[in-house]
Design a protein around this motif. Structure first.
Motif, PDB file in Angstrom:
ATOM      1  N   VAL A  25     146.024  68.211  37.596  1.00 29.99           N
ATOM      2  CA  VAL A  25     145.297  67.848  36.376  1.00 29.99           C
ATOM      3  C   VAL A  25     146.000  66.891  35.579  1.00 29.99           C
ATOM      4  CG1 VAL A  25     143.718  68.325  34.559  1.00 29.99           C
ATOM      5  CG2 VAL A  25     143.525  69.721  36.777  1.00 29.99           C
ATOM      6  N   LEU A  26     146.955  67.350  35.205  1.00 34.17           N
ATOM      7  CA  LEU A  26     148.146  66.503  34.245  1.00 34.17           C
ATOM      8  C   LEU A  26     148.424  65.038  34.946  1.00 34.17           C
ATOM      9  CD1 LEU A  26     149.679  66.310  31.508  1.00 34.17           C
ATOM     10  CD2 LEU A  26     151.341  67.571  32.739  1.00 34.17           C
ATOM     11  N   TRP A  27     148.813  65.135  36.195  1.00 33.59           N
ATOM     12  CA  TRP A  27     149.212  63.984  36.701  1.00 33.59           C
ATOM     13  C   TRP A  27     148.239  63.119  36.948  1.00 33.59           C
ATOM     14  CZ3 TRP A  27     147.750  61.696  41.540  1.00 33.59           C
ATOM     15  CH2 TRP A  27     148.188  60.776  41.890  1.00 33.59           C
ATOM     16  N   ALA A  28     146.853  63.546  37.220  1.00 34.35           N
ATOM     17  CA  ALA A  28     145.678  62.681  37.592  1.00 34.35           C
ATOM     18  C   ALA A  28     145.256  62.147  35.932  1.00 34.35           C
ATOM     19  CB  ALA A  28     144.547  63.466  37.978  1.00 34.35           C
ATOM     20  N   ALA A  29     145.422  62.882  34.869  1.00 34.75           N
ATOM     21  CA  ALA A  29     145.061  62.541  33.563  1.00 34.75           C
ATOM     22  C   ALA A  29     146.047  61.509  33.179  1.00 34.75           C
ATOM     23  CB  ALA A  29     145.113  63.666  32.510  1.00 34.75           C
ATOM     24  N   GLY A  30     147.243  61.506  33.634  1.00 37.92           N
ATOM     25  CA  GLY A  30     148.397  60.535  33.127  1.00 37.92           C
ATOM     26  C   GLY A  30     147.847  59.292  33.743  1.00 37.92           C
ATOM     27  N   LEU A  31     147.670  59.393  35.150  1.00 37.61           N
ATOM     28  CA  LEU A  31     147.435  58.319  35.999  1.00 37.61           C
ATOM     29  C   LEU A  31     146.288  57.427  35.675  1.00 37.61           C
ATOM     30  CD1 LEU A  31     149.034  57.059  38.323  1.00 37.61           C
ATOM     31  CD2 LEU A  31     147.238  57.690  39.791  1.00 37.61           C
ATOM     32  N   THR A  32     145.186  57.920  35.170  1.00 37.95           N
ATOM     33  CA  THR A  32     143.950  57.406  34.519  1.00 37.95           C
ATOM     34  C   THR A  32     144.246  56.667  33.171  1.00 37.95           C
ATOM     35  OG1 THR A  32     143.056  59.346  33.844  1.00 37.95           O
ATOM     36  CG2 THR A  32     142.388  58.716  35.878  1.00 37.95           C
ATOM     37  N   SER A  33     145.140  57.364  32.274  1.00 36.90           N
ATOM     38  CA  SER A  33     145.481  56.962  31.066  1.00 36.90           C
ATOM     39  C   SER A  33     146.394  55.719  31.303  1.00 36.90           C
ATOM     40  CB  SER A  33     146.201  58.126  30.300  1.00 36.90           C
ATOM     41  OG  SER A  33     145.288  59.229  29.845  1.00 36.90           O
ATOM     42  N   VAL A  34     147.182  55.715  32.229  1.00 36.83           N
ATOM     43  CA  VAL A  34     148.072  54.441  32.451  1.00 36.83           C
ATOM     44  C   VAL A  34     147.014  53.253  32.820  1.00 36.83           C
ATOM     45  CG1 VAL A  34     149.775  53.406  34.230  1.00 36.83           C
ATOM     46  CG2 VAL A  34     150.101  55.680  33.084  1.00 36.83           C
ATOM     47  N   VAL A  35     146.151  53.720  33.599  1.00 37.69           N
ATOM     48  CA  VAL A  35     145.045  52.517  33.939  1.00 37.69           C
ATOM     49  C   VAL A  35     144.372  52.178  32.706  1.00 37.69           C
ATOM     50  CG1 VAL A  35     142.957  52.125  35.209  1.00 37.69           C
ATOM     51  CG2 VAL A  35     144.703  53.271  36.371  1.00 37.69           C
ATOM     52  N   GLY A  36     143.907  53.032  31.732  1.00 37.15           N
ATOM     53  CA  GLY A  36     143.030  52.575  30.703  1.00 37.15           C
ATOM     54  C   GLY A  36     143.812  51.975  29.817  1.00 37.15           C
ATOM     55  N   ALA A  37     145.078  52.378  29.494  1.00 44.82           N
ATOM     56  CA  ALA A  37     145.961  51.722  28.430  1.00 44.82           C
ATOM     57  C   ALA A  37     146.337  50.160  29.060  1.00 44.82           C
ATOM     58  CB  ALA A  37     147.282  52.622  28.254  1.00 44.82           C
ATOM     59  N   SER A  38     146.680  50.147  30.121  1.00 42.62           N
ATOM     60  CA  SER A  38     147.071  48.872  30.593  1.00 42.62           C
ATOM     61  C   SER A  38     145.783  48.038  30.790  1.00 42.62           C
ATOM     62  CB  SER A  38     147.594  49.072  32.304  1.00 42.62           C
ATOM     63  OG  SER A  38     148.628  49.827  32.143  1.00 42.62           O
ATOM     64  N   TYR A  39     144.642  48.415  31.358  1.00 46.07           N
ATOM     65  CA  TYR A  39     143.398  47.583  31.254  1.00 46.07           C
ATOM     66  C   TYR A  39     143.219  46.939  29.807  1.00 46.07           C
ATOM     67  CZ  TYR A  39     138.502  46.404  30.709  1.00 46.07           C
ATOM     68  OH  TYR A  39     137.366  46.180  30.251  1.00 46.07           O
ATOM     69  N   THR A  40     143.081  47.980  28.815  1.00 42.84           N
ATOM     70  CA  THR A  40     142.732  47.510  27.461  1.00 42.84           C
ATOM     71  C   THR A  40     143.910  46.711  26.919  1.00 42.84           C
ATOM     72  OG1 THR A  40     141.749  49.709  27.254  1.00 42.84           O
ATOM     73  CG2 THR A  40     141.655  48.419  25.327  1.00 42.84           C
ATOM     74  N   SER A  41     145.086  47.188  26.953  1.00 43.62           N
ATOM     75  CA  SER A  41     145.998  46.201  26.127  1.00 43.62           C
ATOM     76  C   SER A  41     146.125  44.815  26.694  1.00 43.62           C
ATOM     77  CB  SER A  41     147.534  47.122  26.631  1.00 43.62           C
ATOM     78  OG  SER A  41     147.672  48.354  26.175  1.00 43.62           O
ATOM     79  N   ILE A  42     145.983  44.723  28.273  1.00 38.50           N
ATOM     80  CA  ILE A  42     145.998  43.159  28.424  1.00 38.50           C
ATOM     81  C   ILE A  42     144.744  42.599  28.277  1.00 38.50           C
ATOM     82  CG2 ILE A  42     145.885  41.713  30.587  1.00 38.50           C
ATOM     83  CD1 ILE A  42     148.726  42.958  29.980  1.00 38.50           C
ATOM     84  N   SER A  43     143.694  43.092  27.885  1.00 35.30           N
ATOM     85  CA  SER A  43     142.354  42.671  27.699  1.00 35.30           C
ATOM     86  C   SER A  43     142.510  41.991  26.247  1.00 35.30           C
ATOM     87  CB  SER A  43     141.223  43.430  27.647  1.00 35.30           C
ATOM     88  OG  SER A  43     141.182  44.473  26.399  1.00 35.30           O
ATOM     89  N   PHE A  44     143.612  42.604  25.489  1.00 39.23           N
ATOM     90  CA  PHE A  44     143.625  42.203  23.983  1.00 39.23           C
ATOM     91  C   PHE A  44     144.465  40.880  23.742  1.00 39.23           C
ATOM     92  CE2 PHE A  44     141.744  45.982  22.201  1.00 39.23           C
ATOM     93  CZ  PHE A  44     141.534  45.625  21.019  1.00 39.23           C
ATOM     94  N   ILE A  45     145.255  40.788  24.850  1.00 39.76           N
ATOM     95  CA  ILE A  45     146.239  39.432  24.821  1.00 39.76           C
ATOM     96  C   ILE A  45     145.577  38.369  25.767  1.00 39.76           C
ATOM     97  CG2 ILE A  45     148.112  40.807  23.974  1.00 39.76           C
ATOM     98  CD1 ILE A  45     149.291  40.517  26.760  1.00 39.76           C
ATOM     99  N   THR A  46     144.738  38.547  26.339  1.00 40.58           N
ATOM    100  CA  THR A  46     143.909  37.457  27.271  1.00 40.58           C
ATOM    101  C   THR A  46     142.693  37.162  26.775  1.00 40.58           C
ATOM    102  OG1 THR A  46     143.281  38.886  28.700  1.00 40.58           O
ATOM    103  CG2 THR A  46     145.350  38.291  29.362  1.00 40.58           C
ATOM    104  N   THR A  47     142.064  36.184  27.110  1.00 36.93           N
ATOM    105  CA  THR A  47     140.625  35.757  26.890  1.00 36.93           C
ATOM    106  C   THR A  47     139.664  35.581  28.017  1.00 36.93           C
ATOM    107  OG1 THR A  47     140.812  33.449  27.479  1.00 36.93           O
ATOM    108  CG2 THR A  47     141.384  34.141  25.218  1.00 36.93           C
ATOM    109  N   GLN A  48     138.516  35.720  28.044  1.00 35.33           N
ATOM    110  CA  GLN A  48     137.724  35.927  29.280  1.00 35.33           C
ATOM    111  C   GLN A  48     137.914  34.883  29.965  1.00 35.33           C
ATOM    112  OE1 GLN A  48     133.656  37.167  28.259  1.00 35.33           O
ATOM    113  NE2 GLN A  48     134.188  37.987  26.140  1.00 35.33           N
ATOM    114  N   GLU A  49     138.484  33.587  29.681  1.00 35.09           N
ATOM    115  CA  GLU A  49     138.884  32.559  30.637  1.00 35.09           C
ATOM    116  C   GLU A  49     139.994  32.962  31.217  1.00 35.09           C
ATOM    117  OE1 GLU A  49     137.820  32.064  27.258  1.00 35.09           O
ATOM    118  OE2 GLU A  49     135.723  31.680  28.120  1.00 35.09           O
TER     119      GLU A  49
END
Length: 428
Positions: A307-331
């Motif tokens: 469970v800890l591994w799965a929680a970590g992996l999904t958090s990596v996905v969430g953190a990466s997606y959101t962080s990159i969404s902040f420094i890019t535009t919809q274009e």
């Protein structure tokens, strides 16, 4: 559309609720299909926020502070949940009604503010990602007994492959849903068998024997700080579930996400408290696994590791997606976004391996750091709610909600200031 299709979210091909409706029901009842698509979109946003919040940092912080404070930690949990609800109610409603991402909203309020927010969220997301990768290492250590650094490196590579493959993202989505159910059941089981002093915990919820502002700030940062504050709301915007007509759905989902994280926090707190109250001394870099071993035996450690591994992996996905969404535009092209995300994960993994720092401390620091940057983004949200009705499609923002938001913002300022002098003690 799946609850949390990592591949779609990563690649920038997230279908809108309307598109999902058209694809799902070429024939049939359009209204029923629209309601169904909206419901799925809401679950997707809530799931992204929940998996980002209920990560390795969440589990590690709760364990460490329960050992440190005992039953008095109950008060910190209560305050953090109340603050979390007040923050998410305002953030989700303002972003959801306006249809603008956080940095777009910030730049509209004050030119350049959005990019300042993006810089802080990106840095905070990177720190959190280092902690998340460390958490996956702890999970693999609990599962297989391998070195946490090696486990973290392997997990980072797996996360990179997830961002490349849509099908792998869909498979991960389904697996994490199942593991989430296992995690809740395991928490309930351990909370019962560890026989915690519930009466003492309830008393400390309202009459705490000890109050630690760094602990409260860290909990807030770990559940709504930094990128986590905007992960679910950005997902909601991507799904097309925006506008005044969706205010009710937006409100329900934002509160439900926090309630889920709150229940998990309470169950984990009670489970660890029961072990500590029995006289067991927990120490080392993986206290959570040690607590589960004392409470549920060797099988408990293995399940905990998964469970800890799965929680970590999904958090990596969430953190990466959101962080990159902040420094890019919809274009920004989807392929470019994917490569930036892969690079983001790779750099975080290298830093984690280079620091050779105890993952537990990195996870706690990540939460505290996110708690420090929280007031900036929240201030922009409240300003729009108060002064920029034009950005909210003429929506009349509830005065009570704005008032609660302002009080909460003042509290986050105070908590952030209080934690500044104590942050260095983590390495003392």
């Amino acid at each position: 559309m799946s609850h949390n299709n990592a591949g779609d979210a990563v690649s920038g091909h997230e279908p809108s609720a309307a598109t999902a409706t058209a694809h799902a029901t070429p024939e049939g009842n359009p209204q029923a299909a629209a309601r169904s698509a909206g419901f799925v979109a809401s679950l997707g946003a809530m799931f992204l926020m929940a998996t980002s919040a209920i990560g390795p940092g969440f589990i590690t912080q709760t364990t460490v502070f329960t050992v440190q404070m005992g039953a008095a930690f109950a008060f910190a949990i209560l305050v953090s949940i109340l603050v979390d609800v007040a923050i998410q109610l305002n953030v989700w409603r303002v972003l959801g009604v306006s249809g603008l991402r956080a940095q777009e909203l910030g730049n509209t309020v004050l030119p350049g503010l959005g990019w300042v927010m993006a810089a802080f969220v990106f840095i905070g997301g990177a720190v959190f990602n280092i902690g998340n990768i460390g958490g996956t290492g702890l999970g693999m250590n609990a599962m297989f007994g391998i070195d946490a650094r090696i486990g973290g490196a392997i997990s980072a590579l797996i996360a990179i492959f997830i961002f490349v493959s849509k099908k792998a993202g869909l498979a991960l989505d389904r697996i994490v849903v199942a593991l989430g159910a296992i995690m809740i059941l395991l928490m309930i089981y351990v909370a019962v068998v560890s026989a915690p002093p519930v009466g003492d915990a309830l008393k400390n919820t309202v009459l705490p024997e000890e109050v630690d502002f760094l602990v409260i700030t860290t909990l807030i940062g770990g559940t709504v700080g930094g990128y986590i504050t905007f992960a679910g709301a950005h997902r909601l915007i991507d799904s097309g579930l925006t506008g005044v007509e969706n205010v009710k759905s937006i409100t329900q989902v934002s509160v439900l996400g926090i309630i889920v994280t709150g229940i998990m926090r309470v169950l984990l707190f009670l489970a660890i408290l029961g072990v500590v109250a029995s006289g067991v001394t927990l120490a080392g870099d993986n206290m959570a696994a040690d607590a589960f071993r004392h409470a549920a035996g060797e099988i408990g450690v293995r399940f905990f590791g998964v469970v800890l591994w799965a929680a970590g992996l999904t958090s990596v996905v969430g953190a990466s997606y959101t962080s990159i969404s902040f420094i890019t535009t919809q274009e920004t092209k989807a392929r470019t976004r994917s490569w930036m995300t892969i690079a983001f994960i790779a750099v975080c993994a290298v830093v984690y391996l280079w620091l050779n720092q105890a993952p537990q401390k990195l996870l706690i620091f990540a939460g505290a750091f996110n708690g420090l940057i929280l007031p900036i983004g929240f201030a922009a949200v409240l300003w729009v709610a108060w002064r920029r009705r034009d950005l909210l499609q003429g929506y009349k923002y509830p005065a009570w909600l704005l008032f609660v938001g302002v009080l909460t913002w003042l509290l986050t300022l105070y908590l952030a200031w209080s934690s500044l002098s104590k942050l260095g003690t983590l390495w003392a």
